[in-house]
Scaffold this active site. Structure first.
Site, mmCIF file in Angstrom:
data_model
loop_
_atom_site.group_PDB
_atom_site.id
_atom_site.type_symbol
_atom_site.label_atom_id
_atom_site.label_comp_id
_atom_site.label_asym_id
_atom_site.label_seq_id
_atom_site.Cartn_x
_atom_site.Cartn_y
_atom_site.Cartn_z
ATOM 1 N N GLY A 264 0.790 -1.228 0.000
ATOM 2 C CA GLY A 264 0.000 0.000 0.000
ATOM 3 C C GLY A 264 0.821 1.277 0.000
ATOM 4 C CD GLU B 171 1.622 -8.881 2.111
ATOM 5 O OE1 GLU B 171 1.966 -10.045 1.872
ATOM 6 O OE2 GLU B 171 0.509 -8.575 2.566
ATOM 7 C CB CYS C 234 -19.540 1.738 -28.211
ATOM 8 S SG CYS C 234 -18.803 1.165 -29.741
ATOM 9 C CE1 TYR D 153 -3.186 -4.435 -7.643
ATOM 10 C CE2 TYR D 153 -1.523 -2.719 -7.405
ATOM 11 C CZ TYR D 153 -2.158 -3.847 -6.926
ATOM 12 O OH TYR D 153 -1.771 -4.376 -5.724
HETATM 13 C C1 LIG Z 1 -2.925 -5.972 -2.842
HETATM 14 C C2 LIG Z 1 -2.229 -6.360 -1.627
HETATM 15 C C3 LIG Z 1 -0.895 -5.979 -1.428
HETATM 16 C C4 LIG Z 1 -0.155 -5.057 -2.353
HETATM 17 O O1 LIG Z 1 -0.689 -3.778 -2.286
HETATM 18 P P1 LIG Z 1 -0.034 -2.572 -3.104
HETATM 19 O O2 LIG Z 1 -0.968 -1.438 -2.896
HETATM 20 O O3 LIG Z 1 0.029 -3.020 -4.531
HETATM 21 O O4 LIG Z 1 1.319 -2.323 -2.545
HETATM 22 C C5 LIG Z 1 -0.253 -6.449 -0.293
HETATM 23 N N1 LIG Z 1 -0.901 -7.242 0.601
HETATM 24 C C6 LIG Z 1 -2.185 -7.620 0.435
HETATM 25 C C7 LIG Z 1 -2.819 -8.492 1.436
HETATM 26 C C8 LIG Z 1 -2.896 -7.185 -0.667
HETATM 27 O O5 LIG Z 1 -4.168 -7.544 -0.816
#
Ligand SMILES: *Cc1c(COP(=O)(O)O)cnc(C)c1O
Length: 375
Positions: free
Chosen positions: A206, A242, A315, A344
């Site tokens: 995130g 992550e 369209c 994404y």
């Molecule tokens: C989507 C997701 C991520 C990655 O999020 P980003 O915004 O792409 O960094 C990490 N952990 C979980 C559990 C997610 O669902």
């Protein structure tokens, strides 16, 4: 006419991932969230740098096994895991399963027990942590993700046979700047250590990506320094992150050709090959995708340099890639190189809507690729 093409800059990805890794303390593990972009070339490039991959479905597990055979998957996540999904995670010997609910933990435990196994899990906990400035919020309020803190405390104190609770997973919001993300990491870690005696804490992804200001990037060095302080405060705890978007987004572009330009009720429209069925990101997030114009010297119709809306071939009035964007004059035949399309983007697009051809894919520097195309 050249087909709309995704250009993945794997050299830039390798450099960026190495910089992210270098900004983090060595003892903090860096996973890549495969759902951001599962492109095989990207995964192979990242494999040299990241500590592991987070798969969020059985399909991603299968995909990783094909692209990176023999590499153990670091984490298996996602709400709504079926018994088949959990069995696949057991069969793949995933390092950590991220458990999303009480019932899921009991199903996983039963499957592991029946197989004579003990599986290591992190409990995904929906903690009430403030996330000012977040773009998407997955936790701290009613949500389908993770379990309530009291449930996690109860499960960690008395886990069923077949599972070992190693700690906590939290992915509470996206669009966080470095200071906020590190603050969340500290609160989550503090809670996890005090309440469930966690040995491991995965604080999720995130990290902020700003589509309106592409040069404004997540401050990895500050984040790394602040995470180092969290890690110093809890020396026995393994910290893990992550991210997906902030790792991959800058290393993909979508290159496409201008088919038509027109003025409608006083506004310029630039109509390109392809559209949001290839690059859904601007429609999904409601922004203008940043782009660079590569002129090709055509003498056909052109805009006068005023603001334009760039639209695709669908369209529907929702097929907008950029709205009221300031632009130099754009001519039929010019190429637009849309940046920030490495995460994404293609993989979230409604690719079959209207049944246009899919894009092509190549690797390299996107502007060099575009300038190398003939007319
Ligand atoms: C989507 C997701 C991520 C990655 O999020 P980003 O915004 O792409 O960094 C990490 N952990 C979980 C559990 C997610 O669902």
């Amino acid at each position: 006419m050249t087909r709309p093409t995704y250009v993945y800059d794997l050299a830039a990805l390798a450099t960026h991932a190495a910089a992210v890794r270098a900004a983090l303390p060595e003892r903090v593990e860096l996973l890549y969230a495969v759902k951001a972009n599962p492109d095989p070339g990207m995964l192979r490039t990242l494999a040299a740098t990241v500590d592991g991959f987070e798969a969020a479905s059985r399909g991603e597990l299968r995909h990783l096994a094909g692209v990176l055979p023999g590499r153990r998957v670091a984490a298996f996540a996602g709400p709504g895991k079926t018994d088949a999904d959990l069995s696949a995670a057991l069969a793949a010997d995933v390092h950590r399963v991220h458990v999303e609910s009480v019932a899921e933990l009991h199903r996983l435990a039963a499957l592991a027990w029946a197989a004579g196994r003990t599986v290591d899990v992190l409990l995904r906990v929906n903690l009430p942590v403030a996330t000012p400035g977040a773009v998407l919020v997955m936790g701290g309020q009613a949500s389908p993700f993770g379990m309530d803190p009291a449930e996690a405390v109860r499960l960690a104190a008395d886990p069923p046979d077949g599972v070992r609770v190693r700690g906590v997973h939290a992915h509470l919001a996206s669009g966080l700047d470095a200071t906020t993300a590190a603050g969340v990491a500290r609160e989550v870690t503090d809670w996890a250590v005090r309440r469930v005696r966690a040995e491991e804490v995965n604080v999720g992804g995130g990290m902020a990506v700003d589509y309106r200001r592409p040069e404004h990037r997540f401050d990895w060095p500050s984040y790394g320094r602040l995470l180092g302080e969290v890690s110093d405060a809890y020396p026995g705890v393994r910290l893990r992150i992550e991210p997906g978007r902030a790792v991959a987004v800058y290393c993909g572009s979508y290159v496409t050709e201008v088919i038509d330009v027109k003025r409608s009720h006083g506004q310029w429209f630039v109509i390109v090959a392809g559209g949001t069925h290839h690059l859904r990101t601007p429609a999904a997030k409601g922004h203008s995708q940043p782009y660079t114009v590569v002129p090709r010297g055509g003498d056909g119709p052109r805009t006068d340099g005023g603001p334009v809306s760039v639209v695709g071939q669908l369209c529907t009035p929702k097929d907008v890639l950029a709205r009221d964007a300031d632009s130099d004059p754009i001519a039929v035949g010019d190429l637009l190189v849309f940046g920030m399309a490495g995460a994404y983007a293609w993989n979230i697009s409604h690719r079959d809507f209207l049944m246009h051809d899919p894009p092509d894919f190549t690797t390299g520097d996107p502007l060099a690729v575009a300038r190398g195309w003939g007319r």
